[in-house]
Design a protein around this motif. Structure first.
Motif, PDB file in Angstrom:
ATOM      1  N   MET A   1       6.415  19.197  -7.656  1.00 15.14           N
ATOM      2  CA  MET A   1       6.706  18.153  -8.610  1.00 15.14           C
ATOM      3  C   MET A   1       5.870  16.916  -8.332  1.00 15.14           C
ATOM      4  N   PHE A   2       5.804  16.515  -7.055  1.00 13.09           N
ATOM      5  CA  PHE A   2       5.048  15.313  -6.703  1.00 13.09           C
ATOM      6  C   PHE A   2       3.559  15.484  -6.978  1.00 13.09           C
ATOM      7  N   GLY A   3       3.025  16.660  -6.659  1.00 10.58           N
ATOM      8  CA  GLY A   3       1.603  16.909  -6.873  1.00 10.58           C
ATOM      9  C   GLY A   3       1.219  16.910  -8.346  1.00 10.58           C
ATOM     10  N   THR A   4       2.127  17.364  -9.198  1.00 14.81           N
ATOM     11  CA  THR A   4       1.858  17.396 -10.630  1.00 14.81           C
ATOM     12  C   THR A   4       1.708  15.997 -11.204  1.00 14.81           C
ATOM     13  N   SER A   5       2.567  15.064 -10.803  1.00 18.80           N
ATOM     14  CA  SER A   5       2.468  13.701 -11.333  1.00 18.80           C
ATOM     15  C   SER A   5       1.224  12.998 -10.821  1.00 18.80           C
ATOM     16  N   VAL A   6       0.836  13.247  -9.576  1.00 18.87           N
ATOM     17  CA  VAL A   6      -0.387  12.650  -9.046  1.00 18.87           C
ATOM     18  C   VAL A   6      -1.601  13.230  -9.772  1.00 18.87           C
ATOM     19  N   GLY A   7      -1.575  14.519 -10.024  1.00 21.79           N
ATOM     20  CA  GLY A   7      -2.676  15.145 -10.759  1.00 21.79           C
ATOM     21  C   GLY A   7      -2.803  14.590 -12.166  1.00 21.79           C
ATOM     22  N   LEU A   9      -1.817  11.581 -13.111  1.00 23.88           N
ATOM     23  CA  LEU A   9      -2.310  10.206 -12.980  1.00 23.88           C
ATOM     24  C   LEU A   9      -3.816  10.182 -12.742  1.00 23.88           C
ATOM     25  N   ILE A  10      -4.299  11.100 -11.934  1.00 27.00           N
ATOM     26  CA  ILE A  10      -5.741  11.158 -11.679  1.00 27.00           C
ATOM     27  C   ILE A  10      -6.491  11.559 -12.947  1.00 27.00           C
ATOM     28  N   GLY A  11      -5.930  12.496 -13.699  1.00 25.86           N
ATOM     29  CA  GLY A  11      -6.547  12.874 -14.974  1.00 25.86           C
ATOM     30  C   GLY A  11      -6.584  11.707 -15.946  1.00 25.86           C
ATOM     31  N   LEU A  12      -5.480  10.958 -16.020  1.00 24.90           N
ATOM     32  CA  LEU A  12      -5.429   9.774 -16.874  1.00 24.90           C
ATOM     33  C   LEU A  12      -6.447   8.732 -16.430  1.00 24.90           C
ATOM     34  N   LEU A  79      -6.969  -1.770 -18.754  1.00 24.02           N
ATOM     35  CA  LEU A  79      -5.607  -2.036 -18.278  1.00 24.02           C
ATOM     36  C   LEU A  79      -4.943  -0.760 -17.774  1.00 24.02           C
ATOM     37  N   VAL A  80      -5.109   0.327 -18.497  1.00 24.52           N
ATOM     38  CA  VAL A  80      -4.550   1.611 -18.055  1.00 24.52           C
ATOM     39  C   VAL A  80      -5.151   2.021 -16.720  1.00 24.52           C
ATOM     40  N   ALA A  81      -6.461   1.858 -16.571  1.00 26.35           N
ATOM     41  CA  ALA A  81      -7.121   2.224 -15.313  1.00 26.35           C
ATOM     42  C   ALA A  81      -6.586   1.393 -14.148  1.00 26.35           C
ATOM     43  N   VAL A  82      -6.423   0.098 -14.355  1.00 26.16           N
ATOM     44  CA  VAL A  82      -5.908  -0.776 -13.293  1.00 26.16           C
ATOM     45  C   VAL A  82      -4.472  -0.397 -12.940  1.00 26.16           C
ATOM     46  N   LEU A  83      -3.650  -0.128 -13.948  1.00 24.16           N
ATOM     47  CA  LEU A  83      -2.267   0.255 -13.674  1.00 24.16           C
ATOM     48  C   LEU A  83      -2.182   1.589 -12.932  1.00 24.16           C
ATOM     49  N   VAL A  84      -2.995   2.551 -13.340  1.00 28.32           N
ATOM     50  CA  VAL A  84      -2.971   3.858 -12.664  1.00 28.32           C
ATOM     51  C   VAL A  84      -3.441   3.732 -11.229  1.00 28.32           C
ATOM     52  N   VAL A  85      -4.471   2.944 -10.990  1.00 29.12           N
ATOM     53  CA  VAL A  85      -4.946   2.733  -9.616  1.00 29.12           C
ATOM     54  C   VAL A  85      -3.842   2.053  -8.802  1.00 29.12           C
ATOM     55  N   GLY A  86      -3.163   1.080  -9.398  1.00 26.75           N
ATOM     56  CA  GLY A  86      -2.064   0.426  -8.686  1.00 26.75           C
ATOM     57  C   GLY A  86      -0.952   1.393  -8.330  1.00 26.75           C
ATOM     58  N   VAL A  87      -0.596   2.261  -9.264  1.00 27.60           N
ATOM     59  CA  VAL A  87       0.447   3.266  -8.984  1.00 27.60           C
ATOM     60  C   VAL A  87      -0.020   4.233  -7.906  1.00 27.60           C
ATOM     61  N   LEU A  88      -1.265   4.656  -7.989  1.00 25.86           N
ATOM     62  CA  LEU A  88      -1.785   5.580  -6.965  1.00 25.86           C
ATOM     63  C   LEU A  88      -1.817   4.923  -5.598  1.00 25.86           C
ATOM     64  N   ILE A  89      -2.120   3.635  -5.529  1.00 26.05           N
ATOM     65  CA  ILE A  89      -2.114   2.927  -4.259  1.00 26.05           C
ATOM     66  C   ILE A  89      -0.695   2.857  -3.703  1.00 26.05           C
ATOM     67  N   CYS A  90       0.259   2.558  -4.589  1.00 29.56           N
ATOM     68  CA  CYS A  90       1.660   2.479  -4.147  1.00 29.56           C
ATOM     69  C   CYS A  90       2.175   3.834  -3.681  1.00 29.56           C
TER      70      CYS A  90
END
Length: 92
Positions: A1-7, A9-12, A79-90
Motif C-alpha cells: 500500500m505504501f509503495g503504491t502511493s509513493v509510486g 506521487l513520483i508519477g505525478l 505548484l503541484v510539483a512543489v507540493l509533491v516534492v514536499g510530500v515526498l520529503i515528509c
C-alpha cells in the motif's frame, strides 16, 4: 500500500515536471506574439494597408488568451510539483 502511493506521487511529479517547461515555452511564445501584434506597434502606414486594426486586435486577443491559459497551467503544474516534492520529503 505504501509503495503504491509513493509510486503514484513520483508519477505525478514526473508529469508535472514535463508540463512545466512545455507550458512555459508556450506562454513565452504567446506573450511574444501578443507584443508583436499589439495595435500600438503597427506603423501608421500599415494600419491602412491589407491588415486592418480589428483583425490585428482579434489575433492579439487570441494570443493573449493563449498566453494567460499557458501561464496558469505553468503555475499550476509548478505548484503541484512543489507540493509533491514536499510530500515526498515528509514521507522519506
Amino acid at each position: 500500500m505504501f509503495g503504491t502511493s509513493v509510486g503514484a506521487l513520483i508519477g505525478l511529479l514526473v508529469v508535472a515536471l514535463v508540463v512545466v517547461p512545455v507550458s512555459f515555452g508556450v506562454a513565452v511564445r504567446a506573450d511574444a506574439a501578443t507584443r508583436s501584434l499589439a495595435p500600438s506597434r503597427v506603423p501608421e502606414e500599415d494600419r491602412a494597408g491589407a491588415v486592418s486594426v480589428a483583425e490585428v486586435g482579434g489575433r492579439c486577443d487570441r494570443w493573449r488568451q493563449r498566453a494567460t491559459g499557458a501561464w496558469l497551467i505553468c503555475g499550476g503544474a509548478s505548484l503541484v510539483a512543489v507540493l509533491v516534492v514536499g510530500v515526498l520529503i515528509c514521507i522519506g
